[in-house]
Scaffold this motif. Structure first.
Motif, mmCIF file in Angstrom:
data_model
loop_
_atom_site.group_PDB
_atom_site.id
_atom_site.type_symbol
_atom_site.label_atom_id
_atom_site.label_comp_id
_atom_site.label_asym_id
_atom_site.label_seq_id
_atom_site.Cartn_x
_atom_site.Cartn_y
_atom_site.Cartn_z
ATOM 1 N N VAL A 1 9.063 12.869 -5.144
ATOM 2 C CA VAL A 1 8.012 11.855 -5.025
ATOM 3 C C VAL A 1 8.579 10.531 -4.522
ATOM 4 C CG1 VAL A 1 6.516 12.925 -6.745
ATOM 5 C CG2 VAL A 1 8.206 11.254 -7.476
ATOM 6 N N SER A 2 9.833 10.234 -4.827
ATOM 7 C CA SER A 2 10.446 9.007 -4.329
ATOM 8 C C SER A 2 10.612 9.061 -2.816
ATOM 9 C CB SER A 2 11.804 8.778 -5.006
ATOM 10 O OG SER A 2 11.655 8.624 -6.402
ATOM 11 N N MET A 3 11.110 10.191 -2.311
ATOM 12 C CA MET A 3 11.280 10.336 -0.864
ATOM 13 C C MET A 3 9.928 10.361 -0.159
ATOM 14 S SD MET A 3 14.465 13.053 -0.675
ATOM 15 C CE MET A 3 14.762 12.795 1.070
ATOM 16 N N MET A 4 8.949 11.066 -0.743
ATOM 17 C CA MET A 4 7.623 11.114 -0.153
ATOM 18 C C MET A 4 7.029 9.713 -0.065
ATOM 19 S SD MET A 4 4.197 10.835 -1.262
ATOM 20 C CE MET A 4 4.207 11.325 -2.972
ATOM 21 N N THR A 5 7.146 8.949 -1.129
ATOM 22 C CA THR A 5 6.603 7.597 -1.137
ATOM 23 C C THR A 5 7.283 6.719 -0.092
ATOM 24 O OG1 THR A 5 6.084 7.793 -3.498
ATOM 25 C CG2 THR A 5 6.160 5.577 -2.572
ATOM 26 N N ALA A 6 8.608 6.792 -0.031
ATOM 27 C CA ALA A 6 9.338 5.982 0.941
ATOM 28 C C ALA A 6 8.948 6.332 2.369
ATOM 29 C CB ALA A 6 10.843 6.164 0.744
ATOM 30 N N VAL A 7 8.844 7.626 2.672
ATOM 31 C CA VAL A 7 8.530 8.075 4.031
ATOM 32 C C VAL A 7 7.149 7.607 4.471
ATOM 33 C CG1 VAL A 7 7.972 10.108 5.412
ATOM 34 C CG2 VAL A 7 10.085 10.043 4.099
ATOM 35 N N PHE A 8 6.140 7.867 3.655
ATOM 36 C CA PHE A 8 4.774 7.613 4.113
ATOM 37 C C PHE A 8 4.369 6.141 3.993
ATOM 38 C CE2 PHE A 8 4.671 12.223 3.529
ATOM 39 C CZ PHE A 8 4.145 12.590 4.760
ATOM 40 N N VAL A 9 4.976 5.403 3.094
ATOM 41 C CA VAL A 9 4.721 3.959 3.068
ATOM 42 C C VAL A 9 5.315 3.303 4.315
ATOM 43 C CG1 VAL A 9 5.315 1.804 1.891
ATOM 44 C CG2 VAL A 9 4.488 3.753 0.567
ATOM 45 N N LYS A 10 6.539 3.681 4.682
ATOM 46 C CA LYS A 10 7.132 3.130 5.899
ATOM 47 C C LYS A 10 6.374 3.596 7.141
ATOM 48 C CE LYS A 10 11.424 2.512 6.504
ATOM 49 N NZ LYS A 10 12.890 2.644 6.719
ATOM 50 N N MET A 11 5.898 4.822 7.125
ATOM 51 C CA MET A 11 5.136 5.335 8.256
ATOM 52 C C MET A 11 3.810 4.579 8.397
ATOM 53 S SD MET A 11 4.484 9.365 8.965
ATOM 54 C CE MET A 11 3.749 9.974 10.486
ATOM 55 N N ARG A 12 3.139 4.325 7.287
ATOM 56 C CA ARG A 12 1.907 3.523 7.339
ATOM 57 C C ARG A 12 2.182 2.142 7.914
ATOM 58 N NH1 ARG A 12 0.072 0.757 1.970
ATOM 59 N NH2 ARG A 12 2.048 -0.217 2.551
ATOM 60 N N ASN A 13 3.270 1.518 7.448
ATOM 61 C CA ASN A 13 3.607 0.183 7.936
ATOM 62 C C ASN A 13 3.913 0.187 9.433
ATOM 63 O OD1 ASN A 13 3.290 -0.678 5.301
ATOM 64 N ND2 ASN A 13 5.488 -0.707 4.854
ATOM 65 N N ALA A 14 4.521 1.279 9.906
ATOM 66 C CA ALA A 14 4.816 1.374 11.343
ATOM 67 C C ALA A 14 3.536 1.446 12.161
ATOM 68 C CB ALA A 14 5.695 2.590 11.610
ATOM 69 N N PHE A 15 2.548 2.195 11.695
ATOM 70 C CA PHE A 15 1.265 2.271 12.405
ATOM 71 C C PHE A 15 0.560 0.922 12.393
ATOM 72 C CE2 PHE A 15 1.482 6.969 11.875
ATOM 73 C CZ PHE A 15 1.163 7.322 13.183
ATOM 74 N N ILE A 16 0.551 0.268 11.242
ATOM 75 C CA ILE A 16 -0.119 -1.033 11.143
ATOM 76 C C ILE A 16 0.572 -2.056 12.042
ATOM 77 C CG2 ILE A 16 -0.605 -2.944 9.573
ATOM 78 C CD1 ILE A 16 -1.053 -0.876 7.366
ATOM 79 N N ALA A 17 1.914 -2.025 12.086
ATOM 80 C CA ALA A 17 2.661 -2.965 12.932
ATOM 81 C C ALA A 17 2.350 -2.761 14.410
ATOM 82 C CB ALA A 17 4.153 -2.823 12.675
ATOM 83 N N SER A 18 1.970 -1.537 14.779
ATOM 84 C CA SER A 18 1.641 -1.258 16.184
ATOM 85 C C SER A 18 0.157 -1.466 16.486
ATOM 86 C CB SER A 18 2.038 0.183 16.530
ATOM 87 O OG SER A 18 1.261 1.117 15.798
ATOM 88 N N GLY A 19 -0.565 -2.029 15.512
ATOM 89 C CA GLY A 19 -1.971 -2.354 15.723
ATOM 90 C C GLY A 19 -2.935 -1.230 15.437
ATOM 91 N N ARG A 20 -2.528 -0.240 14.670
ATOM 92 C CA ARG A 20 -3.398 0.899 14.347
ATOM 93 C C ARG A 20 -3.712 0.904 12.850
ATOM 94 N NH1 ARG A 20 -3.469 4.848 18.324
ATOM 95 N NH2 ARG A 20 -2.073 4.453 20.081
ATOM 96 N N ASP A 21 -4.922 1.344 12.527
ATOM 97 C CA ASP A 21 -5.308 1.463 11.121
ATOM 98 C C ASP A 21 -4.614 2.682 10.501
ATOM 99 O OD1 ASP A 21 -6.954 -0.728 11.265
ATOM 100 O OD2 ASP A 21 -8.755 0.453 11.716
ATOM 101 N N ALA A 22 -4.139 2.504 9.289
ATOM 102 C CA ALA A 22 -3.489 3.603 8.565
ATOM 103 C C ALA A 22 -3.625 3.347 7.071
ATOM 104 C CB ALA A 22 -2.019 3.719 8.949
ATOM 105 N N SER A 23 -3.770 4.406 6.308
ATOM 106 C CA SER A 23 -3.903 4.271 4.853
ATOM 107 C C SER A 23 -3.251 5.464 4.160
ATOM 108 C CB SER A 23 -5.374 4.170 4.441
ATOM 109 O OG SER A 23 -6.084 5.337 4.844
ATOM 110 N N LEU A 24 -2.722 5.196 2.980
ATOM 111 C CA LEU A 24 -2.104 6.253 2.183
ATOM 112 C C LEU A 24 -3.184 7.112 1.538
ATOM 113 C CD1 LEU A 24 0.677 4.151 0.413
ATOM 114 C CD2 LEU A 24 0.953 5.631 2.399
#
Length: 248
Positions: A162-185
Motif C-alpha cells: 500500500v505504501s508503494m501503491m500510494t507513492a506511485v499513484f499520488v505522484k502520477m496524479r500530480n504529474a497529470f495535474i502539472a501538465s494541465g489535465r484533470d486527475a483524481s485518486l
C-alpha cells in the motif's frame, strides 16, 4: 485452552476476514461492472489527446480501463502504467513516459508499480494462511502463535504494497495535474487498501495478545496456587520439648 483465546481468537478472525474481503475488492477491481468493483480504481485521469489513449483512463489492478471501468484492456499481471497509450506518445506527461513497457513507461513507474503489484499478492497469500491458522488459535496459545506469525508476515508485505501503491499513484496524479489535465485518486481502491491494512494490523495485535494473555493467566494461577499451599510454621519449647504449631 487459555481463557483469553475464547474471545481474542474469534475477534481476530473477524478483523482478518474483513481485511481479506477488502483486499479482494482491490485485486478484483474492474473484473465486472457491478458495485463496488465498478467504482474501484487507483487513478482516473483525462488522457484525451495522448497518442492511442482513451478520453478518460482508469488504472485498476489487472486492467487499464475507460471511464466507469468500462472498455478495459485484457487482464494482465502487473500491467505497465504506460499501456494506457501508444509507444513514444505525444502530449503525455514527460515524467511518465520512458523506455520500459514497450517505450510507454518510465523506469520509476514501471518498477515501482510492478513490485507493488507483487507485494499485494504476497500479502494476500499470507493473509489467507493466517486466516485458516486462526481457527487453530481458538484451541490454545500455540495456534495463536502460528496465526500471529502468518498475520505479521502478511502485514509486512501489505505495508510495502500500500505504501508503494500510494507513492506511485499520488505522484502520477500530480504529474497529470502539472501538465494541465484533470486527475483524481480512486477513493474506493485507496479506502479498501488502507482499510484492509488497518484491519490486518488489529488482527495481528489480537493474535499476539492471545499468546501473551494465555501465558500470563497460566503463570498467575500457578503463582497464587503455590502461595495458598505454603504453610508457615512456628515452634516453641513446652516442658523441655519442642512443639511445632502450624497455621495457615
Amino acid at each position: 485452552m487459555a481463557r483469553s483465546n475464547a474471545y481474542l481468537a474469534p475477534l481476530s478472525l473477524i478483523f482478518l476476514a474483513g481485511s481479506l474481503v477488502m483486499l479482494f475488492f482491490v485485486i478484483l477491481s474492474a473484473v465486472t461492472t457491478t458495485s463496488p468493483l465498478r467504482q474501484t480504481y487507483f487513478l482516473s485521469a483525462q488522457t484525451g489527446g495522448i497518442t492511442g489513449a482513451r478520453p478518460v483512463t482508469q488504472w485498476a489492478y489487472f486492467y487499464i480501463c475507460g471511464e466507469g471501468n468500462t472498455d478495459c484492456s485484457g487482464a494482465w499481471p502487473a500491467p505497465p502504467l504506460g499501456w494506457a497509450w501508444s509507444a513514444n506518445p505525444a502530449n503525455a506527461p514527460e515524467t511518465l513516459v520512458g523506455t520500459h513497457g514497450g517505450d510507454t513507461t518510465s523506469f520509476y513507474y514501471y518498477y515501482m508499480w510492478r513490485f507493488g503489484w507483487v507485494f499485494y499478492l504476497i500479502a494476500l497469500v499470507f493473509s489467507v494462511l493466517a486466516f485458516f491458522a486462526g481457527f487453530v488459535a481458538c484451541c490454545g496459545r500455540l495456534g495463536s502463535a502460528i496465526a500471529g506469525l502468518g498475520a505479521l508476515v502478511a502485514l509486512f508485505f501489505h505495508t510495502i504494497a500500500v505504501s508503494m501503491m500510494t507513492a506511485v499513484f499520488v505522484k502520477m496524479r500530480n504529474a497529470f495535474i502539472a501538465s494541465g489535465r484533470d486527475a483524481s485518486l480512486g477513493r474506493w481502491a485507496f479506502g479498501f487498501s488502507w482499510g484492509s491494512w488497518a484491519a490486518l494490523l488489529i488482527a495481528t495485535i489480537l493474535f499476539c495478545l492471545g499468546i501473551r494473555g494465555g501465558n500470563s493467566e497460566g503463570y498467575t494461577g500457578r503463582r497464587w496456587g503455590r502461595q495458598r499451599s505454603v504453610r508457615s510454621r512456628r515452634s516453641y519449647d513446652m516442658n523441655g520439648r519442642r512443639v511445632k504449631e502450624e497455621y495457615a
